[in-house]
Write a protein that holds these residues in place. Sequence first.
Motif, PDB file in Angstrom:
ATOM      1  N   GLY A 159      10.666   9.227 -17.933  1.00  0.00           N
ATOM      2  CA  GLY A 159      11.673   8.202 -17.672  1.00  0.00           C
ATOM      3  C   GLY A 159      11.418   7.433 -16.388  1.00  0.00           C
ATOM      4  N   LEU A 160      10.467   7.916 -15.576  1.00  0.00           N
ATOM      5  CA  LEU A 160      10.154   7.235 -14.311  1.00  0.00           C
ATOM      6  C   LEU A 160       8.922   6.340 -14.446  1.00  0.00           C
ATOM      7  CD1 LEU A 160      10.874  10.171 -11.842  1.00  0.00           C
ATOM      8  CD2 LEU A 160      12.364   8.269 -12.474  1.00  0.00           C
ATOM      9  N   LEU A 161       8.507   6.118 -15.698  1.00  0.00           N
ATOM     10  CA  LEU A 161       7.309   5.317 -15.932  1.00  0.00           C
ATOM     11  C   LEU A 161       7.626   3.969 -16.554  1.00  0.00           C
ATOM     12  CD1 LEU A 161       4.935   7.992 -17.491  1.00  0.00           C
ATOM     13  CD2 LEU A 161       5.139   7.312 -15.100  1.00  0.00           C
ATOM     14  N   SER A 162       6.809   2.984 -16.231  1.00  0.00           N
ATOM     15  CA  SER A 162       6.774   1.729 -16.947  1.00  0.00           C
ATOM     16  C   SER A 162       5.347   1.607 -17.495  1.00  0.00           C
ATOM     17  CB  SER A 162       7.106   0.570 -16.007  1.00  0.00           C
ATOM     18  OG  SER A 162       7.132  -0.654 -16.711  1.00  0.00           O
ATOM     19  N   TYR A 163       4.963   0.422 -17.905  1.00  0.00           N
ATOM     20  CA  TYR A 163       3.574   0.207 -18.332  1.00  0.00           C
ATOM     21  C   TYR A 163       3.219  -1.241 -18.059  1.00  0.00           C
ATOM     22  CZ  TYR A 163       6.118  -1.511 -22.423  1.00  0.00           C
ATOM     23  OH  TYR A 163       7.003  -2.162 -23.249  1.00  0.00           O
ATOM     24  N   LYS A 164       1.923  -1.519 -18.044  1.00  0.00           N
ATOM     25  CA  LYS A 164       1.489  -2.911 -17.990  1.00  0.00           C
ATOM     26  C   LYS A 164       0.439  -3.132 -19.064  1.00  0.00           C
ATOM     27  CE  LYS A 164       0.188  -2.990 -13.442  1.00  0.00           C
ATOM     28  NZ  LYS A 164      -0.619  -3.343 -12.229  1.00  0.00           N
ATOM     29  N   TYR A 165       0.300  -4.394 -19.476  1.00  0.00           N
ATOM     30  CA  TYR A 165      -0.734  -4.745 -20.449  1.00  0.00           C
ATOM     31  C   TYR A 165      -1.948  -5.269 -19.695  1.00  0.00           C
ATOM     32  CZ  TYR A 165       2.546  -4.224 -24.316  1.00  0.00           C
ATOM     33  OH  TYR A 165       3.422  -3.716 -25.229  1.00  0.00           O
ATOM     34  N   LYS A 166      -3.089  -4.578 -19.875  1.00  0.00           N
ATOM     35  CA  LYS A 166      -4.342  -5.052 -19.288  1.00  0.00           C
ATOM     36  C   LYS A 166      -5.153  -5.702 -20.416  1.00  0.00           C
ATOM     37  CE  LYS A 166      -4.466  -1.516 -15.661  1.00  0.00           C
ATOM     38  NZ  LYS A 166      -5.254  -0.456 -14.973  1.00  0.00           N
ATOM     39  N   GLY A 212       6.164 -11.546 -12.102  1.00  0.00           N
ATOM     40  CA  GLY A 212       5.817 -10.313 -12.811  1.00  0.00           C
ATOM     41  C   GLY A 212       5.563 -10.543 -14.287  1.00  0.00           C
ATOM     42  N   HIS A 213       5.181 -11.757 -14.655  1.00  0.00           N
ATOM     43  CA  HIS A 213       4.974 -12.096 -16.071  1.00  0.00           C
ATOM     44  C   HIS A 213       3.510 -11.861 -16.445  1.00  0.00           C
ATOM     45  CE1 HIS A 213       4.837 -14.358 -19.782  1.00  0.00           C
ATOM     46  NE2 HIS A 213       6.127 -14.634 -19.726  1.00  0.00           N
ATOM     47  N   THR A 214       2.632 -12.797 -16.119  1.00  0.00           N
ATOM     48  CA  THR A 214       1.221 -12.687 -16.505  1.00  0.00           C
ATOM     49  C   THR A 214       0.357 -13.294 -15.406  1.00  0.00           C
ATOM     50  OG1 THR A 214       1.790 -12.889 -18.843  1.00  0.00           O
ATOM     51  CG2 THR A 214      -0.499 -13.318 -18.255  1.00  0.00           C
ATOM     52  N   ASP A 215      -0.629 -12.544 -14.951  1.00  0.00           N
ATOM     53  CA  ASP A 215      -1.519 -13.037 -13.907  1.00  0.00           C
ATOM     54  C   ASP A 215      -2.961 -12.663 -14.229  1.00  0.00           C
ATOM     55  OD1 ASP A 215       0.563 -14.127 -12.007  1.00  0.00           O
ATOM     56  OD2 ASP A 215       1.258 -12.066 -12.243  1.00  0.00           O
ATOM     57  N   VAL A 216      -3.854 -13.599 -13.920  1.00  0.00           N
ATOM     58  CA  VAL A 216      -5.238 -13.494 -14.375  1.00  0.00           C
ATOM     59  C   VAL A 216      -6.184 -13.511 -13.183  1.00  0.00           C
ATOM     60  CG1 VAL A 216      -7.058 -14.731 -15.650  1.00  0.00           C
ATOM     61  CG2 VAL A 216      -4.733 -14.632 -16.574  1.00  0.00           C
ATOM     62  N   SER A 245       2.574  -6.846 -12.420  1.00  0.00           N
ATOM     63  CA  SER A 245       3.068  -7.764 -13.451  1.00  0.00           C
ATOM     64  C   SER A 245       2.930  -7.129 -14.832  1.00  0.00           C
ATOM     65  CB  SER A 245       2.279  -9.070 -13.417  1.00  0.00           C
ATOM     66  OG  SER A 245       2.499  -9.725 -12.186  1.00  0.00           O
ATOM     67  N   ALA A 246       3.705  -7.657 -15.783  1.00  0.00           N
ATOM     68  CA  ALA A 246       3.673  -7.134 -17.154  1.00  0.00           C
ATOM     69  C   ALA A 246       2.294  -7.310 -17.775  1.00  0.00           C
ATOM     70  CB  ALA A 246       4.727  -7.839 -17.998  1.00  0.00           C
ATOM     71  N   GLY A 247       1.672  -8.468 -17.520  1.00  0.00           N
ATOM     72  CA  GLY A 247       0.339  -8.738 -18.047  1.00  0.00           C
ATOM     73  C   GLY A 247      -0.626  -8.988 -16.907  1.00  0.00           C
TER      74      GLY A 247
END
Lengths: 431, 431
Positions: free
Chosen positions: A395-402, B333-337, B355-357
Amino acid sequence: MQMEERGKIAEDAGILLAATDGYTRNAGLLAIAKALKENETAIIAANQEDMKRSQEESLGAPLLKRLTFDADKINDVIQGIQSLVELKDPLGATKLSTQLDEGLDLYKVTCPIGVIGVIFESRPDAFVQISTLCLKSGNAVLLKGGHEALATNRILSKVIGEATKTAGIPDGWVQNLETRDDVTAMLALDQYIDLIIPRGSNSFVQYIMKNSNIPVMGHADGICHVYAHEDADIEQAIDIIVDSKTQYVAACNTLETLLVNENIAPTLLPPLKEALAKKGVRLKGDAATRNIIDAEEATEADWKTEYLDYILAIRIVPTLEAAISHINTYGSGHTDVILTANEPTARAFLTFVDSAGVFWNCSTRFSDGFRFGFGAEVGISTSKLHARGPVGLDGLLSYKYKLLGHGQCVADYASGKSRFTHLPQETNCPI
Amino acid sequence: MQMEERGKIAEDAGILLAATDGYTRNAGLLAIAKALKENETAIIAANQEDMKRSQEESLGAPLLKRLTFDADKINDVIQGIQSLVELKDPLGATKLSTQLDEGLDLYKVTCPIGVIGVIFESRPDAFVQISTLCLKSGNAVLLKGGHEALATNRILSKVIGEATKTAGIPDGWVQNLETRDDVTAMLALDQYIDLIIPRGSNSFVQYIMKNSNIPVMGHADGICHVYAHEDADIEQAIDIIVDSKTQYVAACNTLETLLVNENIAPTLLPPLKEALAKKGVRLKGDAATRNIIDAEEATEADWKTEYLDYILAIRIVPTLEAAISHINTYGSGHTDVILTANEPTARAFLTFVDSAGVFWNCSTRFSDGFRFGFGAEVGISTSKLHARGPVGLDGLLSYKYKLLGHGQCVADYASGKSRFTHLPQETNCPI
């Protein structure tokens, strides 16, 4: 230092902490364990100071017991830290891997939430448990414990902060707040703080939820139910109901309202009354209950009450459906139990009851992070977003999209020159 | 009907919908696809009415284009429904299974969130996409589309509701709201609605967040960055920057601020300016940028601005660290490249940018549920709780803990008579 500055320091520390590897965070945890042992005498002395002041302020015996932080409790939290060290690193885990196109790979990778503010009761062991869970999961944390534990929390914060600094953990990741003004200021820091976890009374949690734009994880009420279906085993039902009500009466996972199927009520209620009387439980019941056993009159208000006391409300219901409807109407979505010998009946209950914990033939009191095997918990959530139920490391985690590419542009996919493959992959993110 | 009553109906429908099996929900989806085709003429006529009124009200050409719902668009959404049908049932999946003790098994099982309120722009295809995503994931949904699409959304709601009713989906699971007063009333229904998803302008989303106790999923800003490191491939960098800025200028994943390493700026900026000029992009730059190319002066305010227009802010930075710090300070915190030839540099950027992406050598515009292969999206979240980034079916799920026992009580574990085994299992929840 102003809270705003402390929030910024926590955010900066959180970003550095998120980038540490699991070995470094484990070294930090082990350094905490070592420092707690080495500073045992000073910690116990600080706790004695808190105990003395609280006795003078006539704090009740159960609260004094929770405030105690002696050699045994210190050993317990050190053992807790050891088991946390043994858990797999929760960060950097690849949860999804998709080839969008050749040379364009998407990975969903776990990361910390960032900065977490926790407001908790007067148990100094909670300070250690919460801060070490945050360290393991790479989160910076601002902690505000009960004012009774002021001296104990102050030294714990110092010992933990210094020990982890030596182990290479960024300074400022753990901060101790001491005043209500600090809490008020913290609730406004939505630019730095990502999550507030309040632990405490219903009205306190409601206050926090209404006074902050920061997301809140927790529960206001714990109105838990046991429903005894017509085919429940009488002896087992009595054991489970007694345990759910009396094993620890002040907990949020304690039974508050018992629902009994009308066909089993005449057999179950008399021996149950006897068993509960031995534990000193007062009974309140609807008219049908009071036709079978002596009880005070229960009204609509009782179905909405979390007693946190040796009081049990009882209602007789004609059907499984009526029990489910009662729970979904009056319950708080925490933990609800069905007692039945029949699997399809249990399945219906577990499906239609909209609660974090839906249990079959066991006590409500199992609803707990330690008992669930999560190592520890930061709290129990009755929200359906993010974490639900007992909240441990997950519950203390988030994630990011790489997304790893080689020059790809969207225009080529829009024009049809390139096409997405969207192939699921089993590979972990390489960077 | 009052909104409160409609909220209660949605909650009841949601509980029944949560208990339907995947076949029934797929039958509902196929019934929608069939009914959209059968009612094509009436739907297009309703949309013509909306188009005519909006033209009279002088709605701009891009918005009129989005409002259009013709045979092609209907075919597109029907295709979308077909792919949704083919996706695995997201409900009832066992995410964790632990033997707490012999005969006491814990399962974490996915379930719907419950009732979701979605407020969205004037794209009638969004009505179909959102409602079908909710049906697949077992959630009831209240939808409020842009007022320009009033007649189209009204008939879509009717067609979808009736088609699913015939397929055995509980009545009331999908409801169309038509007025702002309905939205205001909905924001107060925290007893019935579990999640609000607002799609729209920054100020609109901020308004929703400040005016409801219901959790909100979405994003206010989309201030996306590209950082060109000193070793970036010039030709590739120009392609990616042009695509990120101009491929669809009004989207939240469009590039707003370009950061350029000072060592590559003299080589990159002149040909980039030329390429962007062809697309009609106005440049704003800091002093260092304006020493190399002509540009309007960029101020602090520009780093915080989401132009959603053919305007690009440019800042020259001395190091990777300065670029990361700029993004974590001004970004949303949206998308960064990052554009770089070097893996450790990319790794640092992907780790430290919060950021999310976080993308390497590809366009910001890939940040999208369809492009990520999620089938569809209900929105993009910049929160770090629950769902982050493009949100597909997964973001519409919660879970519950099912605990299956044989009479176990906590007192026996507290006394040491019984001991937890906490064995991980691979089994799916049997009920």
